[in-house]
Enzyme design. Structure first.
Site, PDB file in Angstrom:
ATOM      1  N   ASP A 275     -11.350  25.540 -20.570  1.00  0.00           N
ATOM      2  CA  ASP A 275     -10.910  26.250 -19.364  1.00  0.00           C
ATOM      3  C   ASP A 275     -11.724  27.524 -19.164  1.00  0.00           C
ATOM      4  OD1 ASP A 275      -9.609  27.282 -17.202  1.00  0.00           O
ATOM      5  OD2 ASP A 275      -7.616  27.243 -18.080  1.00  0.00           O
TER       6      ASP A 275
ATOM      7  N   ASP B 119     -14.135  27.086 -11.931  1.00  0.00           N
ATOM      8  CA  ASP B 119     -13.029  26.953 -12.879  1.00  0.00           C
ATOM      9  C   ASP B 119     -12.942  25.522 -13.401  1.00  0.00           C
ATOM     10  OD1 ASP B 119     -10.725  27.152 -14.335  1.00  0.00           O
ATOM     11  OD2 ASP B 119      -9.422  27.668 -12.666  1.00  0.00           O
TER      12      ASP B 119
END
Length: 442
Positions: free
Chosen positions: A84, A297
Protein backbone atom coordinates in the site's frame (compact mmCIF):
# COMPACT_ATOMS: atom_id res chain seq x y z
CA UNK A 1 70.38 8.29 -11.69
CA UNK A 2 69.02 9.77 -8.43
CA UNK A 3 66.45 11.73 -10.43
CA UNK A 4 65.37 8.53 -12.20
CA UNK A 5 65.02 6.70 -8.88
CA UNK A 6 63.01 9.53 -7.31
CA UNK A 7 60.75 9.84 -10.35
CA UNK A 8 60.27 6.10 -10.49
CA UNK A 9 59.38 6.04 -6.79
CA UNK A 10 56.86 8.90 -7.18
CA UNK A 11 55.33 7.16 -10.18
CA UNK A 12 55.08 3.95 -8.22
CA UNK A 13 53.34 5.74 -5.34
CA UNK A 14 50.97 7.44 -7.78
CA UNK A 15 50.02 4.12 -9.38
CA UNK A 16 49.49 2.61 -5.94
CA UNK A 17 47.26 5.53 -4.93
CA UNK A 18 45.21 5.25 -8.11
CA UNK A 19 44.82 1.49 -7.61
CA UNK A 20 43.77 1.95 -3.98
CA UNK A 21 41.33 4.68 -5.01
CA UNK A 22 39.80 2.38 -7.61
CA UNK A 23 39.49 -0.38 -5.03
CA UNK A 24 37.88 2.03 -2.55
CA UNK A 25 35.48 3.22 -5.26
CA UNK A 26 34.55 -0.35 -6.11
CA UNK A 27 33.98 -1.21 -2.45
CA UNK A 28 31.98 1.99 -1.87
CA UNK A 29 29.85 1.28 -4.94
CA UNK A 30 29.21 -2.26 -3.76
CA UNK A 31 28.17 -0.95 -0.35
CA UNK A 32 26.03 1.99 -1.46
CA UNK A 33 24.38 0.22 -4.40
CA UNK A 34 23.22 -3.17 -3.16
CA UNK A 35 21.67 -5.55 -5.62
CA UNK A 36 17.96 -4.79 -6.01
CA UNK A 37 15.48 -7.31 -4.65
CA UNK A 38 12.79 -8.80 -6.89
CA UNK A 39 9.57 -10.35 -5.55
CA UNK A 40 6.32 -11.73 -6.97
CA UNK A 41 3.38 -9.34 -6.61
CA UNK A 42 -0.04 -10.99 -6.64
CA UNK A 43 -3.59 -9.69 -6.97
CA UNK A 44 -6.15 -11.28 -4.67
CA UNK A 45 -9.62 -10.51 -3.42
CA UNK A 46 -9.58 -9.78 0.28
CA UNK A 47 -12.24 -9.15 2.87
CA UNK A 48 -12.57 -5.43 3.48
CA UNK A 49 -13.10 -6.08 7.19
CA UNK A 50 -9.66 -7.70 7.46
CA UNK A 51 -7.85 -4.52 6.42
CA UNK A 52 -7.97 -1.59 8.85
CA UNK A 53 -7.54 1.56 6.79
CA UNK A 54 -6.95 5.23 7.54
CA UNK A 55 -10.01 7.44 7.37
CA UNK A 56 -9.00 8.74 3.93
CA UNK A 57 -9.19 5.18 2.55
CA UNK A 58 -12.20 3.78 0.76
CA UNK A 59 -13.98 0.78 2.32
CA UNK A 60 -15.63 -1.64 -0.11
CA UNK A 61 -17.37 -4.97 0.41
CA UNK A 62 -14.60 -6.64 -1.59
CA UNK A 63 -11.20 -5.16 -2.37
CA UNK A 64 -8.79 -6.63 -4.88
CA UNK A 65 -5.42 -5.96 -3.26
CA UNK A 66 -1.78 -6.46 -4.16
CA UNK A 67 0.06 -8.84 -1.84
CA UNK A 68 3.73 -9.64 -1.33
CA UNK A 69 5.16 -12.50 0.75
CA UNK A 70 7.91 -12.18 3.36
CA UNK A 71 8.82 -13.60 6.76
CA UNK A 72 8.88 -12.01 10.21
CA UNK A 73 10.41 -13.03 13.54
CA UNK A 74 12.83 -15.63 14.87
CA UNK A 75 12.31 -18.34 13.81
CA UNK A 76 10.77 -16.84 10.63
CA UNK A 77 6.99 -16.89 10.23
CA UNK A 78 5.71 -16.58 6.66
CA UNK A 79 3.24 -13.74 6.12
CA UNK A 80 1.38 -12.20 3.17
CA UNK A 81 1.03 -8.41 3.28
CA UNK A 82 -0.94 -5.91 1.19
CA UNK A 83 1.38 -3.50 -0.63
CA UNK A 84 0.00 0.00 0.00
CA UNK A 85 1.73 3.14 -1.25
CA UNK A 86 -1.04 5.18 0.38
CA UNK A 87 -0.36 4.05 3.97
CA UNK A 88 2.45 4.62 6.43
CA UNK A 89 2.49 2.15 9.33
CA UNK A 90 2.99 -1.51 8.45
CA UNK A 91 0.97 -3.85 10.63
CA UNK A 92 0.25 -7.51 11.26
CA UNK A 93 -2.69 -9.41 12.70
CA UNK A 94 -1.29 -10.61 16.01
CA UNK A 95 -2.61 -13.47 18.09
CA UNK A 96 -0.23 -15.09 20.60
CA UNK A 97 -1.92 -18.48 20.70
CA UNK A 98 -3.70 -18.71 17.33
CA UNK A 99 -3.27 -21.83 15.25
CA UNK A 100 -3.83 -21.87 11.45
CA UNK A 101 -7.51 -21.90 10.53
CA UNK A 102 -9.51 -22.06 7.32
CA UNK A 103 -8.31 -20.73 3.97
CA UNK A 104 -10.26 -17.52 4.61
CA UNK A 105 -8.74 -16.93 8.04
CA UNK A 106 -6.03 -14.30 8.33
CA UNK A 107 -2.46 -15.53 8.69
CA UNK A 108 -1.84 -14.45 12.26
CA UNK A 109 1.62 -13.47 13.41
CA UNK A 110 2.44 -15.11 16.75
CA UNK A 111 4.66 -12.68 18.68
CA UNK A 112 5.14 -15.08 21.62
CA UNK A 113 6.79 -17.53 19.23
CA UNK A 114 9.42 -15.00 18.12
CA UNK A 115 12.53 -14.50 20.24
CA UNK A 116 13.36 -11.26 18.40
CA UNK A 117 9.95 -9.62 19.01
CA UNK A 118 9.71 -6.59 21.29
CA UNK A 119 7.10 -4.02 22.22
CA UNK A 120 7.91 -0.31 22.24
CA UNK A 121 7.67 1.73 25.45
CA UNK A 122 6.14 5.19 25.56
CA UNK A 123 9.49 6.80 26.40
CA UNK A 124 11.10 5.41 23.25
CA UNK A 125 12.01 7.93 20.51
CA UNK A 126 10.10 5.69 18.10
CA UNK A 127 6.91 6.39 20.06
CA UNK A 128 7.56 10.02 20.93
CA UNK A 129 8.79 11.37 17.59
CA UNK A 130 8.60 8.85 14.75
CA UNK A 131 4.83 8.47 15.05
CA UNK A 132 4.23 12.15 14.25
CA UNK A 133 3.03 11.45 10.67
CA UNK A 134 0.32 8.98 11.70
CA UNK A 135 -3.26 10.06 11.01
CA UNK A 136 -4.22 9.11 14.59
CA UNK A 137 -1.58 10.10 17.18
CA UNK A 138 -0.02 7.30 19.20
CA UNK A 139 -1.06 7.07 22.86
CA UNK A 140 0.52 5.65 26.01
CA UNK A 141 -1.10 2.82 27.92
CA UNK A 142 -1.13 4.08 31.55
CA UNK A 143 -0.79 0.56 32.96
CA UNK A 144 1.78 -1.12 30.72
CA UNK A 145 3.47 2.09 29.56
CA UNK A 146 3.52 0.65 26.05
CA UNK A 147 3.08 2.72 22.88
CA UNK A 148 -0.35 2.11 21.37
CA UNK A 149 -1.36 2.85 17.79
CA UNK A 150 -4.78 2.96 16.15
CA UNK A 151 -5.95 2.45 12.59
CA UNK A 152 -9.40 3.60 11.49
CA UNK A 153 -11.79 1.99 9.09
CA UNK A 154 -13.57 4.24 6.66
CA UNK A 155 -16.83 3.32 8.44
CA UNK A 156 -15.46 5.00 11.64
CA UNK A 157 -14.68 1.75 13.50
CA UNK A 158 -11.07 1.25 14.56
CA UNK A 159 -8.48 -1.32 15.50
CA UNK A 160 -5.91 -0.86 18.26
CA UNK A 161 -2.56 -2.49 18.83
CA UNK A 162 0.92 -2.05 20.21
CA UNK A 163 3.80 -0.45 18.35
CA UNK A 164 6.29 -3.29 18.12
CA UNK A 165 9.54 -4.32 16.46
CA UNK A 166 10.85 -7.52 14.94
CA UNK A 167 13.07 -8.81 12.15
CA UNK A 168 11.60 -8.63 8.64
CA UNK A 169 13.11 -10.83 5.93
CA UNK A 170 12.53 -10.38 2.21
CA UNK A 171 14.02 -12.92 -0.15
CA UNK A 172 17.73 -13.52 0.36
CA UNK A 173 18.41 -10.11 1.94
CA UNK A 174 19.67 -9.91 5.56
CA UNK A 175 16.92 -9.42 8.17
CA UNK A 176 16.30 -5.87 9.36
CA UNK A 177 14.66 -4.56 12.52
CA UNK A 178 11.33 -2.96 11.63
CA UNK A 179 8.69 -1.08 13.63
CA UNK A 180 5.11 -2.19 12.95
CA UNK A 181 1.69 -2.32 14.55
CA UNK A 182 0.85 -5.61 16.27
CA UNK A 183 -2.92 -5.35 15.88
CA UNK A 184 -5.71 -7.18 17.69
CA UNK A 185 -8.21 -6.94 14.82
CA UNK A 186 -11.66 -8.43 14.49
CA UNK A 187 -12.01 -10.43 11.30
CA UNK A 188 -15.20 -11.43 9.54
CA UNK A 189 -14.75 -13.92 6.70
CA UNK A 190 -18.45 -14.32 5.98
CA UNK A 191 -18.14 -12.45 2.68
CA UNK A 192 -15.74 -15.06 1.33
CA UNK A 193 -12.68 -12.87 0.78
CA UNK A 194 -9.24 -14.14 1.67
CA UNK A 195 -7.43 -12.44 4.52
CA UNK A 196 -3.78 -11.39 4.36
CA UNK A 197 -1.54 -11.21 7.42
CA UNK A 198 -1.33 -7.45 7.33
CA UNK A 199 -0.26 -4.41 5.38
CA UNK A 200 3.11 -3.07 4.20
CA UNK A 201 3.03 0.74 4.40
CA UNK A 202 5.02 2.24 1.51
CA UNK A 203 4.38 6.00 1.64
CA UNK A 204 6.99 8.58 2.73
CA UNK A 205 6.08 8.83 6.43
CA UNK A 206 8.70 8.32 9.14
CA UNK A 207 7.44 4.85 10.09
CA UNK A 208 6.78 3.55 6.58
CA UNK A 209 8.65 0.49 5.38
CA UNK A 210 10.31 2.66 2.73
CA UNK A 211 11.65 5.14 5.30
CA UNK A 212 12.77 2.54 7.84
CA UNK A 213 14.75 0.58 5.25
CA UNK A 214 16.11 3.76 3.59
CA UNK A 215 14.72 2.60 0.26
CA UNK A 216 15.30 5.42 -2.21
CA UNK A 217 13.67 3.76 -5.20
CA UNK A 218 11.18 0.96 -5.76
CA UNK A 219 8.94 -0.09 -8.60
CA UNK A 220 6.32 -2.61 -9.57
CA UNK A 221 4.36 -4.07 -12.44
CA UNK A 222 0.76 -5.07 -11.69
CA UNK A 223 -0.41 -7.93 -13.84
CA UNK A 224 -3.91 -8.31 -15.25
CA UNK A 225 -3.43 -11.94 -14.22
CA UNK A 226 -2.63 -13.27 -10.73
CA UNK A 227 0.82 -14.72 -11.16
CA UNK A 228 3.19 -12.47 -13.12
CA UNK A 229 3.24 -9.21 -11.12
CA UNK A 230 6.59 -7.91 -9.84
CA UNK A 231 7.93 -5.77 -7.01
CA UNK A 232 11.48 -4.41 -7.30
CA UNK A 233 13.08 -2.84 -4.23
CA UNK A 234 16.15 -0.75 -4.98
CA UNK A 235 17.71 0.92 -7.99
CA UNK A 236 18.39 -0.90 -11.24
CA UNK A 237 19.10 0.43 -14.72
CA UNK A 238 16.48 -1.15 -16.98
CA UNK A 239 17.29 -0.25 -20.60
CA UNK A 240 14.21 -2.03 -21.92
CA UNK A 241 11.94 0.35 -19.96
CA UNK A 242 11.76 3.88 -21.45
CA UNK A 243 10.20 5.52 -18.38
CA UNK A 244 8.46 8.88 -18.61
CA UNK A 245 8.67 10.79 -15.33
CA UNK A 246 6.39 13.26 -13.62
CA UNK A 247 7.56 15.20 -10.55
CA UNK A 248 6.18 14.64 -7.08
CA UNK A 249 4.25 17.64 -5.79
CA UNK A 250 5.59 19.24 -2.63
CA UNK A 251 4.05 22.19 -0.83
CA UNK A 252 6.18 24.70 1.07
CA UNK A 253 3.34 25.38 3.52
CA UNK A 254 1.36 22.56 5.22
CA UNK A 255 -2.33 22.56 4.35
CA UNK A 256 -5.06 20.74 6.31
CA UNK A 257 -6.35 18.52 3.48
CA UNK A 258 -3.07 17.88 1.64
CA UNK A 259 -1.40 14.57 2.42
CA UNK A 260 2.27 15.57 2.36
CA UNK A 261 3.61 12.02 2.70
CA UNK A 262 1.55 10.58 -0.19
CA UNK A 263 2.93 10.13 -3.70
CA UNK A 264 1.20 13.21 -5.05
CA UNK A 265 1.57 14.19 -8.71
CA UNK A 266 -0.01 16.88 -10.85
CA UNK A 267 -2.85 15.72 -13.10
CA UNK A 268 -3.11 18.24 -15.94
CA UNK A 269 -5.90 16.89 -18.08
CA UNK A 270 -7.89 13.90 -19.33
CA UNK A 271 -8.85 12.92 -22.84
CA UNK A 272 -11.11 10.20 -24.23
CA UNK A 273 -9.49 8.83 -27.36
CA UNK A 274 -8.30 12.05 -29.03
CA UNK A 275 -10.88 14.34 -27.39
CA UNK A 276 -9.67 16.36 -24.38
CA UNK A 277 -12.19 17.09 -21.66
CA UNK A 278 -13.17 20.79 -21.73
CA UNK A 279 -11.84 21.54 -18.26
CA UNK A 280 -9.46 24.31 -17.13
CA UNK A 281 -6.18 23.14 -15.58
CA UNK A 282 -7.28 24.71 -12.30
CA UNK A 283 -9.78 21.80 -12.00
CA UNK A 284 -6.85 19.53 -11.14
CA UNK A 285 -4.90 21.89 -8.85
CA UNK A 286 -5.29 21.61 -5.05
CA UNK A 287 -7.25 24.50 -3.55
CA UNK A 288 -6.24 26.74 -0.64
CA UNK A 289 -7.04 23.95 1.86
CA UNK A 290 -5.02 21.31 0.01
CA UNK A 291 -8.09 19.44 -1.23
CA UNK A 292 -7.83 18.20 -4.80
CA UNK A 293 -4.38 16.63 -4.88
CA UNK A 294 -3.74 13.61 -7.15
CA UNK A 295 -2.33 10.51 -5.44
CA UNK A 296 -0.85 7.33 -6.91
CA UNK A 297 -2.17 4.62 -4.58
CA UNK A 298 -1.51 0.88 -4.88
CA UNK A 299 -3.84 0.28 -1.93
CA UNK A 300 -6.98 1.53 -3.70
CA UNK A 301 -8.50 -0.60 -6.44
CA UNK A 302 -10.13 1.86 -8.84
CA UNK A 303 -9.60 5.50 -9.83
CA UNK A 304 -11.58 8.39 -8.35
CA UNK A 305 -12.09 11.86 -9.79
CA UNK A 306 -13.55 14.93 -8.14
CA UNK A 307 -17.06 15.85 -9.22
CA UNK A 308 -16.48 18.26 -12.12
CA UNK A 309 -13.85 16.06 -13.76
CA UNK A 310 -15.93 12.91 -13.23
CA UNK A 311 -19.06 14.44 -14.78
CA UNK A 312 -17.11 15.64 -17.82
CA UNK A 313 -15.49 12.21 -18.30
CA UNK A 314 -18.81 10.42 -17.88
CA UNK A 315 -20.47 12.66 -20.48
CA UNK A 316 -17.70 12.20 -23.06
CA UNK A 317 -17.38 8.44 -22.55
CA UNK A 318 -21.15 8.06 -22.98
CA UNK A 319 -21.07 10.21 -26.10
CA UNK A 320 -18.38 8.06 -27.70
CA UNK A 321 -19.93 4.70 -26.72
CA UNK A 322 -23.65 5.36 -27.24
CA UNK A 323 -23.70 3.18 -30.38
CA UNK A 324 -21.88 0.20 -28.83
CA UNK A 325 -22.91 0.07 -25.14
CA UNK A 326 -26.36 -0.24 -23.54
CA UNK A 327 -26.75 1.78 -20.34
CA UNK A 328 -28.16 0.04 -17.27
CA UNK A 329 -31.27 2.17 -16.93
CA UNK A 330 -31.59 1.96 -13.14
CA UNK A 331 -31.05 5.41 -11.60
CA UNK A 332 -30.73 4.06 -8.05
CA UNK A 333 -28.07 1.47 -8.93
CA UNK A 334 -24.62 2.57 -7.70
CA UNK A 335 -21.76 0.08 -7.45
CA UNK A 336 -19.77 0.41 -4.21
CA UNK A 337 -21.19 3.85 -3.50
CA UNK A 338 -19.27 5.75 -6.18
CA UNK A 339 -19.77 4.07 -9.58
CA UNK A 340 -23.05 5.17 -11.11
CA UNK A 341 -22.23 4.53 -14.79
CA UNK A 342 -23.05 0.90 -15.57
CA UNK A 343 -23.97 -1.07 -18.68
CA UNK A 344 -25.74 -4.24 -19.80
CA UNK A 345 -23.56 -6.45 -22.00
CA UNK A 346 -24.77 -9.82 -23.37
CA UNK A 347 -22.96 -12.74 -21.81
CA UNK A 348 -22.47 -14.32 -25.22
CA UNK A 349 -20.64 -11.32 -26.66
CA UNK A 350 -17.12 -9.99 -25.98
CA UNK A 351 -16.59 -6.41 -24.89
CA UNK A 352 -16.73 -4.01 -27.83
CA UNK A 353 -13.71 -1.90 -28.76
CA UNK A 354 -13.80 1.02 -26.31
CA UNK A 355 -12.24 4.47 -26.58
CA UNK A 356 -9.18 4.71 -24.30
CA UNK A 357 -9.07 7.19 -21.41
CA UNK A 358 -5.73 8.99 -21.12
CA UNK A 359 -4.59 10.58 -17.85
CA UNK A 360 -2.20 13.43 -18.63
CA UNK A 361 0.51 14.42 -16.16
CA UNK A 362 3.42 16.79 -16.42
CA UNK A 363 5.89 14.82 -18.54
CA UNK A 364 3.96 11.53 -18.62
CA UNK A 365 0.68 9.88 -19.59
CA UNK A 366 -1.15 6.76 -18.42
CA UNK A 367 -3.55 5.15 -20.88
CA UNK A 368 -6.49 3.10 -19.60
CA UNK A 369 -7.92 0.90 -22.32
CA UNK A 370 -9.78 -2.31 -23.09
CA UNK A 371 -11.30 -4.29 -20.24
CA UNK A 372 -9.63 -2.05 -17.64
CA UNK A 373 -12.32 0.53 -18.44
CA UNK A 374 -15.20 -1.69 -17.33
CA UNK A 375 -15.55 -4.07 -14.37
CA UNK A 376 -17.88 -7.07 -14.46
CA UNK A 377 -20.01 -7.27 -11.31
CA UNK A 378 -20.18 -10.71 -9.75
CA UNK A 379 -23.73 -11.90 -9.12
CA UNK A 380 -25.38 -9.05 -11.06
CA UNK A 381 -27.36 -10.21 -14.10
CA UNK A 382 -30.24 -8.78 -16.08
CA UNK A 383 -31.76 -11.62 -18.06
CA UNK A 384 -28.95 -12.87 -20.32
CA UNK A 385 -26.89 -9.73 -19.77
CA UNK A 386 -24.03 -9.18 -17.36
CA UNK A 387 -23.66 -5.86 -15.57
CA UNK A 388 -20.41 -3.97 -16.13
CA UNK A 389 -19.53 -0.64 -14.50
CA UNK A 390 -17.17 2.14 -15.54
CA UNK A 391 -14.00 1.91 -13.44
CA UNK A 392 -13.74 5.64 -12.75
CA UNK A 393 -15.66 6.68 -9.64
CA UNK A 394 -16.97 9.97 -8.31
CA UNK A 395 -14.92 11.12 -5.29
CA UNK A 396 -17.74 13.42 -4.22
CA UNK A 397 -20.03 10.41 -3.63
CA UNK A 398 -17.63 8.64 -1.24
CA UNK A 399 -16.70 11.35 -0.14
CA UNK A 400 -12.96 11.92 -0.50
CA UNK A 401 -11.40 15.26 -1.39
CA UNK A 402 -8.75 14.02 -3.81
CA UNK A 403 -8.04 12.39 -7.15
CA UNK A 404 -6.84 8.82 -6.56
CA UNK A 405 -5.20 6.68 -9.26
CA UNK A 406 -5.90 3.10 -8.18
CA UNK A 407 -4.00 -0.07 -9.01
CA UNK A 408 -6.61 -1.36 -11.49
CA UNK A 409 -5.52 1.42 -13.85
CA UNK A 410 -1.84 0.66 -13.26
CA UNK A 411 -2.07 -2.85 -14.70
CA UNK A 412 0.64 -3.73 -17.22
CA UNK A 413 2.38 -0.44 -16.47
CA UNK A 414 5.82 -0.32 -14.88
CA UNK A 415 5.52 2.27 -12.09
CA UNK A 416 8.70 3.55 -10.46
CA UNK A 417 8.77 5.58 -7.24
CA UNK A 418 12.03 7.51 -7.38
CA UNK A 419 12.12 9.12 -3.94
CA UNK A 420 15.72 10.24 -4.34
CA UNK A 421 14.84 12.42 -7.33
CA UNK A 422 11.26 13.26 -6.23
CA UNK A 423 9.48 11.76 -9.23
CA UNK A 424 7.29 8.89 -10.40
CA UNK A 425 7.93 7.11 -13.70
CA UNK A 426 5.58 5.18 -15.99
CA UNK A 427 6.17 2.77 -18.89
CA UNK A 428 3.59 0.54 -20.55
CA UNK A 429 4.73 -3.11 -20.59
CA UNK A 430 3.23 -6.54 -20.04
CA UNK A 431 4.37 -7.89 -16.70
CA UNK A 432 5.30 -11.32 -18.04
CA UNK A 433 7.58 -9.63 -20.60
CA UNK A 434 9.10 -7.43 -17.87
CA UNK A 435 9.71 -10.52 -15.75
CA UNK A 436 11.57 -12.30 -18.57
CA UNK A 437 13.75 -9.28 -19.34
CA UNK A 438 14.52 -8.59 -15.70
CA UNK A 439 15.82 -12.13 -15.39
CA UNK A 440 18.47 -11.23 -17.95
CA UNK A 441 19.40 -7.91 -16.32
CA UNK A 442 19.48 -8.66 -12.57
Amino acid sequence: MAFFSTSFFVLLLLCFAITCSAIRTTIHTAITKPKPLLFPLRSQEVSSLSIPRPTNKLLFHHNVSLTVSLSVGTPPQNVSMVLDTGSELSWLHCNPGHSPGTSNSPQYFRPNSSTSFSTIHCSSPACRSQTRDLAIPATCDPTSHLCHVSLSYADASSSDGALSADLFRMGESPPFQTFFGCMDSTFDSSDGGAAPSGLLGMNRGHLSFVSQTATRRFSYCISDRDSSGLLLLGHSDLPFLPLNYTPLVRLSTPLPYFDSIAYSVQLQGIRVSSTPLPLPKSTFVPDHTGAGQTMIDSGTQFTFLLGDAYKALKFEFLRQTREILTILDEPDFVFQGAFDLCFRIPESKPLPRLPPVVLQFEGAEVTVSGDRLLYKLSGERRGRDNVWCFTFGNSDMVPISAYVIGHHHQQNVWVEYDIENNRVGFAAIRCDVASQRLGLVL
